[in-house]
Design a protein around this motif. Structure first.
Motif, short mmCIF file in Angstrom:
data_model
loop_
_atom_site.label_atom_id
_atom_site.label_comp_id
_atom_site.label_asym_id
_atom_site.label_seq_id
_atom_site.Cartn_x
_atom_site.Cartn_y
_atom_site.Cartn_z
N MET A 57 1.00 -0.99 0.33
CA MET A 57 0.02 0.57 0.30
C MET A 57 1.26 1.35 -0.20
SD MET A 57 -3.35 -1.36 -0.27
CE MET A 57 -4.24 -0.26 -0.01
N SER A 58 1.90 0.69 0.73
CA SER A 58 3.30 2.33 0.73
C SER A 58 4.17 2.40 1.85
CB SER A 58 2.04 3.76 1.62
OG SER A 58 2.19 2.79 3.31
N ALA A 59 5.02 3.19 1.27
CA ALA A 59 6.16 2.64 2.67
C ALA A 59 6.22 1.77 4.18
CB ALA A 59 7.12 3.92 2.34
N SER A 60 4.66 2.66 4.99
CA SER A 60 4.29 2.36 5.56
C SER A 60 3.27 1.21 6.49
CB SER A 60 3.98 3.82 6.68
OG SER A 60 3.52 4.27 6.61
N LYS A 61 3.04 0.63 5.01
CA LYS A 61 1.62 -0.35 5.23
C LYS A 61 1.70 -1.35 4.22
CE LYS A 61 -3.57 0.19 5.25
NZ LYS A 61 -4.48 0.89 5.68
N ILE A 62 1.37 -2.31 4.28
CA ILE A 62 1.08 -3.71 3.68
C ILE A 62 0.49 -4.11 3.71
CG2 ILE A 62 2.52 -6.07 3.15
CD1 ILE A 62 4.93 -4.47 3.41
N VAL A 63 -0.48 -5.10 3.48
CA VAL A 63 -1.82 -5.80 3.22
C VAL A 63 -1.03 -6.83 2.93
CG1 VAL A 63 -4.29 -6.42 3.38
CG2 VAL A 63 -3.41 -4.06 3.70
N CYS A 64 -2.27 -8.01 3.86
CA CYS A 64 -1.84 -9.97 3.49
C CYS A 64 -2.10 -11.04 3.83
CB CYS A 64 -0.22 -10.45 3.39
SG CYS A 64 0.35 -10.58 5.15
N ARG A 65 -2.60 -12.04 3.94
CA ARG A 65 -3.26 -12.70 4.89
C ARG A 65 -2.49 -13.70 5.10
NH1 ARG A 65 -8.52 -12.97 4.32
NH2 ARG A 65 -9.44 -12.00 3.00
N VAL A 66 -2.28 -14.37 6.65
CA VAL A 66 -1.91 -15.18 7.21
C VAL A 66 -1.37 -16.67 6.06
CG1 VAL A 66 -0.62 -16.01 9.28
CG2 VAL A 66 -1.60 -13.56 8.88
N GLY A 67 -0.36 -16.99 6.21
CA GLY A 67 -0.77 -18.65 5.69
C GLY A 67 -0.55 -19.75 6.97
N GLN A 68 -0.71 -20.99 6.26
CA GLN A 68 -0.69 -22.11 6.75
C GLN A 68 1.00 -22.04 8.46
OE1 GLN A 68 -2.28 -23.68 8.56
NE2 GLN A 68 -4.40 -24.04 6.90
N ALA A 69 1.34 -22.49 9.17
CA ALA A 69 2.94 -22.14 9.90
C ALA A 69 2.78 -23.40 11.00
CB ALA A 69 2.85 -20.86 9.94
N LYS A 70 4.48 -24.00 11.17
CA LYS A 70 3.97 -24.72 12.10
C LYS A 70 4.66 -23.99 12.87
CE LYS A 70 6.91 -27.70 8.70
NZ LYS A 70 8.47 -28.57 8.29
N ASN A 71 4.69 -22.94 13.37
CA ASN A 71 5.61 -21.82 14.78
C ASN A 71 3.70 -21.73 14.94
OD1 ASN A 71 7.78 -22.95 14.96
ND2 ASN A 71 8.70 -20.77 13.07
N ASP A 72 3.85 -21.49 16.06
CA ASP A 72 1.91 -21.16 16.64
C ASP A 72 2.67 -19.34 16.94
OD1 ASP A 72 1.96 -23.67 19.05
OD2 ASP A 72 1.32 -23.43 17.18
N LYS A 73 4.11 -18.95 17.16
CA LYS A 73 4.73 -17.36 16.91
C LYS A 73 5.90 -16.89 16.49
CE LYS A 73 4.33 -14.27 20.61
NZ LYS A 73 4.39 -13.06 21.98
N GLY A 74 5.26 -15.53 16.08
CA GLY A 74 7.08 -15.84 15.42
C GLY A 74 7.05 -13.91 15.04
N ASP A 75 7.95 -13.42 14.48
CA ASP A 75 8.05 -12.42 13.32
C ASP A 75 7.71 -11.85 12.25
OD1 ASP A 75 11.39 -12.18 15.48
OD2 ASP A 75 9.18 -11.94 15.97
N ILE A 76 7.33 -10.97 12.30
CA ILE A 76 6.98 -10.53 10.90
C ILE A 76 8.08 -9.90 9.79
CG2 ILE A 76 5.56 -9.18 9.33
CD1 ILE A 76 4.93 -9.72 12.63
N ILE A 77 8.34 -11.03 9.43
CA ILE A 77 9.86 -9.73 8.37
C ILE A 77 10.03 -9.48 6.79
CG2 ILE A 77 12.39 -10.78 7.29
CD1 ILE A 77 11.38 -10.66 10.75
N VAL A 78 10.20 -8.36 6.80
CA VAL A 78 10.24 -8.18 5.06
C VAL A 78 11.56 -7.66 4.73
CG1 VAL A 78 9.28 -5.98 3.87
CG2 VAL A 78 7.94 -7.04 5.81
N THR A 79 11.37 -8.20 3.38
CA THR A 79 12.75 -7.61 2.77
C THR A 79 12.23 -7.55 1.19
OG1 THR A 79 13.09 -10.32 3.60
CG2 THR A 79 14.40 -9.28 1.22
N THR A 80 13.23 -6.21 1.34
CA THR A 80 12.65 -5.53 -0.58
C THR A 80 14.40 -5.15 -0.85
OG1 THR A 80 13.69 -3.29 0.73
CG2 THR A 80 11.50 -4.01 1.64
N LYS A 81 14.64 -4.60 -2.23
CA LYS A 81 15.34 -4.82 -3.15
C LYS A 81 16.59 -3.74 -2.47
CE LYS A 81 13.16 -6.40 -7.61
NZ LYS A 81 13.38 -5.91 -8.76
N SER A 82 15.54 -2.60 -2.34
CA SER A 82 16.78 -1.44 -1.89
C SER A 82 17.11 -1.13 -0.40
CB SER A 82 15.15 -0.04 -2.10
OG SER A 82 14.37 0.04 -1.11
#
Length: 924
Positions: free
Chosen positions: A55-80
């Motif tokens: 959406m912008s440099a400070s906002k992203i919208v997505c859906r959580v997928g199936q995961a093995k871990n019950d709790k974890g971090d949100i990691i964003v990777t960009t080219k820049s």
């Protein structure tokens, strides 16, 4: 170069917990500059990039997928910014069990329900008797952690249909905030449900009372008979009768409930079918949605839906699902073919090519689409280059008498063409030629336009071609996530295997570029078999040095653009070789054209002499060469990676010979001008500009010059050339890096001196011969005889006439060039003294008066031209005096001195010119 961006930082997520496929909003800093910059997004270790929406440099919208871990971090990777960090975490909850009538997008295994309905030993009521809310009050889900409830009630379940049902767990989970009054109402509802169940059972019993009593009577009769008789026969008949009764009871029950159960099964079947259609409408609508999204170009949506369908139904055993999934695969295969066709279409932007390659990769297209795209792009570039050549060759053949203006299609690079046209316009000055004639005369040749177009084509297409290859090598055509790592590795492996093939592609493009330019500008450098493919131009006249300089600048700019792409130097070396050959050819052609221009300088000679006895010809000659060398400055200067024009011995020799030829052409021009007969003076060139104010005056001056005067002017020019012009030109040659300048100067000086000597001898012959020829007739005029003559009364007229002629020569030379006076006068005096000595030596006898007369005349001539005497002339005068008898008396000597003084006094005015130039003679 812009500063690198900071890595992404996630500072918030809403909601911060939920089940799989929950839609979340991620907030933070430096989350990318655009959708293309976002290359990785993981939540609890699961890749969520497929559903991410930037959406912008400070906002992203997505859906959580199936995961093995019950709790974890949100990691964003960009080219820049690279891989980021997170200050918050997300908790993944286990999904709740879904009731049979609840809507859901996930298939619920209902086999157990059907089994339980038929398994009457478990005592589970039919589906229609299972209430979704057994308490009959509003459900309020609690926020107690699931793990805590599981730990509090180990081995139990909150499902009221489960054998391990825990009422406490159910109440905590569904009614933790329910009031006490509501709970009492729930108790009432439960009692009502229990009474209805009991009433249902009682009604069931009432309906079968007759059968029950009949069975009861039969059992009593059997019991009495057994007690009375005790025989086996009675027992057998009673048993048979009991079986008949039971069979009749069973048949009656089946008859009573068969229609009801049939309607119930049909209703349940219809209800289940509707539920299945509603739950799996995603799959059933997917083929139509795929077609619609393909028509709209929403390929990302198609790929996302396909990945979802593949994960849910890729391995299904349900026939209906298999049928619809097969339809999906058919349309996806058609999409693969469509994307491959779009990928191989030309022209296409690099962004579109990468996009189509990623689509095909996500769709698991067979083969290697990226390499197919590289091959198609390579062939397209080659085809464009040859089509460009063919179009311009045809245009040239169709327009033999017209050259179109240079069209760079908006190219803003600096071009010398405008400068050339502007300079040419300035040179024309006040010419009254029409604007249309001027516009036509200075048009760009077709070959120059072709080279501009060809290099612009290559420079515009090759960068994308090279960048596509680099993306193919480093695997950036695919997402840099763990999910795509396998594709990246395969891409890198394929790139390593095809590295030589790509190098051959680049070399083929470079060879085609160079050979096409050679075919247009240097056709003699092509092989025999290459002329037809790369040549075909009509070379009526070779390009001038100015156009070749422009072409060199164009090719240099192209080479710099290609070098900036970091293409290996060995692939671009062929372009450097082309630039060197063009530079050499430009130098050769420029020198050849300079020689032609200098040859035409003879037409521009106006014979107007300045104070130093020079015309404008030497200055024009030097300016012509200087201008020519200045036009070659950019050609001779070596750019990074270029070799010197003069590195080859043959080039040095050719340039040296051409330079010598230029000097010789000018020397021949001087000789032609100085030796041309009076009637052959060409003034036709003056008619080019009738508005010139000096036109008729120049013609008049030119026609009034004698051949001797032109010789003097040429001698004056030669003297200036030897002492100044040739030395200045040598300095300019050395300044521009020419080799063999000493040889050029030496040969030119020798040729100039030879011309100078020839012209000098011609002038001396033209002036001295009349004077020398008049001496003998003058001496013996009036039948004069040295043997018998009167006492001398003074110097005779023949000598005075000779002196006047010498003075006339002096005046002519002095008028044109004072510096030539000593040289000319010395030779004239030598010629006259030599002839006078010969005449004296030829006399067999002198009388006293004859010897005195001869001595008087020799002394008078010697003293008059004393400042121009040379060892040769002194020797001649000495020999002449030795041929005379010596004066014997003082009276003769006194008479000789008186007569000599009288002569000097009478000729004082005439002889002043010799005395006035004594100072200049001494300086010279």
């Amino acid at each position: 170069m812009s500063r690198a961006r900071q890595p992404p930082l996630v500072t918030g997520i809403s909601p911060n917990e939920g089940i799989a496929w929950t839609k979340v909003t991620i907030r933070g800093e430096n989350l990318g500059t655009g959708p293309a910059d976002l290359i990785g997004l993981t939540i609890c270790g699961h890749n969520c990039l497929l559903t991410a929406e930037w959406m912008s440099a400070s906002k992203i919208v997505c859906r959580v997928g199936q995961a093995k871990n019950d709790k974890g971090d949100i990691i964003v990777t960009t080219k820049s910014g690279g891989k980021g960090t997170s200050t918050v975490s997300f908790k993944l909850l286990k999904p709740e069990k879904i009731g049979i009538l609840d809507q859901s997008a996930v298939w619920v295994d209902e086999m157990n329900y059907y089994d339980m309905r038929t398994d009457r030993n478990k005592g589970i009521p039919p589906l229609s008797l299972r209430p979704a809310n057994p308490l009959g009050i509003e459900i309020d889900k609690s926020r107690f952690p699931q793990k805590d409830l599981e730990a509090l009630f180990p081995g139990m379940s909150a499902d009221f249909t489960s054998e391990n049902f825990s009422a406490a767990w159910y109440l905590i989970e569904n009614h933790s905030t329910t009031s006490f009054d509501q709970l009492k109402m729930a108790v009432v509802n439960l009692k009502k449900q229990a009474n209805k169940k009991n009433e249902g059972s009682l009604a069931y019993v009432k309906g079968g009372l007759s059968t029950f009593f009949e069975a009861q009577d039969a059992l009593s009769a059997i019991h009495q008979k057994l007690e009375a008789d005790g025989t086996e026969k009675v027992e057998g008949s009673m048993t048979q009768k009991l079986e008949n009764v039971l069979n009749r009871a069973s048949n009656t029950a089946d008859t009573l409930f068969q229609e009801v159960l049939g309607r119930k099964d049909k209703a349940d079947s219809t209800r289940n079918a509707l539920n299945v259609l509603q739950r799996f409408k995603f799959l059933f609508n997917l083929p139509l949605n795929i077609e619609r999204n393909i028509q709209k170009g929403d390929y990302d949506v198609v790929i996302n839906d396909y990945e979802k369908a593949k994960s849910l139904f890729g391995k299904t055993e349900v026939q209906v699902f298999k049928k619809y999934y097969a339809e999906v695969e058919t349309r996806i295969e058609a999409l693969r073919e469509l994307l491959l066709d779009k990928l191989l279409e030309t022209p296409s932007t690099l962004h579109d090519q990468k996009r189509y390659i990623r689509y095909l990769s996500d769709l698991h297209a067979p083969g290697d689409p990226a390499w197919q795209c590289i091959g198609a792009q390579h062939q397209w570039i080659l085809q464009l280059m040859h089509n460009c050549k063919e179009s311009y060759v045809k245009e040239q053949k169709g327009k033999d008498m017209f050259f179109p203006m240079l069209d760079l299609d908006g190219d803003v690079r600096p071009s010398p063409i405008g400068h050339l046209s502007q300079t040419a316009s300035l040179k024309r000055g006040s010419s009254f030629q029409s604007g249309r004639e001027d516009a036509w005369r200075y048009k760009a040749p077709q070959q120059v336009i072709f080279v501009e177009k060809l290099t612009k084509l290559v420079v515009s297409q090759l960068p994308n071609f090279w960048k596509l290859w680099i993306s193919y090598v480093n695997g950036s055509l695919f997402s840099e996530t763990a999910e795509k790592s396998g594709q990246m590795e395969r891409s890198k492996k394929n790139a390593r295997q095809r590295q030589n093939d790509f190098k051959k592609m680049i070399q083929e493009v470079m060879h085609s570029l160079v050979k096409l330019i050679r075919g247009a500008l240097l056709p003699f450098s092509l092989r025999e078999g290459e002329s037809r493919q790369y040549g075909g131009w009509e070379m009526k006249a070779e390009l001038s040095g100015q156009w070749l300089t422009h072409v060199i600048q164009t090719v240099r700019l192209s080479s710099e653009s290609l070098t900036a792409l970091e293409i290996p130097n060995d692939m671009l070396q062929i372009i450097q070789d082309l630039i060197l050959d063009l530079r050499v050819r430009c130098v050769i052609v420029t020198l050849q054209h300079t020689a032609e221009d200098i040859k035409r300088l003879a037409e521009k000679e106006d014979w107007v002499v300045d104070n130093e006895g020079l015309t404008s010809l030497p200055s024009q000659f030097e300016q012509c060469i200087v201008y020519s060398l200045q036009s070659l400055k950019t050609v001779l200067d070596c750019k990074p990676g270029e070799a010197s024009v003069f590195q080859q011995q043959k080039t040095q020799e050719d340039v040296c010979q051409l330079s010598i030829g230029i000097m010789q052409v000018f020397i021949d021009c001087l000789e032609q001008l100085s030796t041309k007969p009076d009637g052959d003076i060409d003034t036709a060139h003056l008619s080019v500009d009738v508005s010139s104010p000096d036109l008729f005056g120049s013609i008049h001056e030119d026609s009034s010059l004698s051949s001797e005067q032109r010789l003097l002017i040429a001698l004056s020019n030669c003297r200036y050339l030897e002492r100044h012009t040739f030395l200045n030109i040598a300095e300019h040659f050395e300044k521009h890096g020419f080799q063999g300048v000493e040889k050029i100067t030496q040969v030119s000086m020798e040729s100039l001196k030879e011309l100078d000597q020839r012209l000098f001898e011609m002038y001396i012959e033209a002036k001295a011969d009349p004077i020398v020829g008049s001496l003998e007739p003058g001496i013996y005029a009036g039948y004069f005889d040295w043997k018998d003559c009167l006492v001398p009364a003074g110097v005779r007229n023949y000598l005075k006439e000779a002196l006047v002629n010498i003075i006339a020569v002096h005046a002519e030379v002095f008028t044109i060039s004072k510096d030539l006076v000593p040289r000319v006068m010395s030779r004239i005096v030598e010629a006259v003294s030599e002839e006078l000595s010969r005449l004296m030596q030829c006399v067999s006898f002198f009388s006293k008066n004859g010897a005195l007369q001869a001595r008087l005349e020799i002394y008078a001539l010697r003293d008059a031209v004393a400042i121009y005497l040379t060892p040769e002339s002194n020797s001649s005068f000495k020999q002449a005096l030795e041929a005379l008898p010596q004066l014997s008396s003082g009276t003769d000597k006194k008479l000789l001195e008186e007569l000599l003084n009288k002569f000097k006094s009478s000729m004082h005015l005439q002889l002043t010119c010799f005395q006035a130039s004594s100072t200049a003679m001494m300086k010279t």
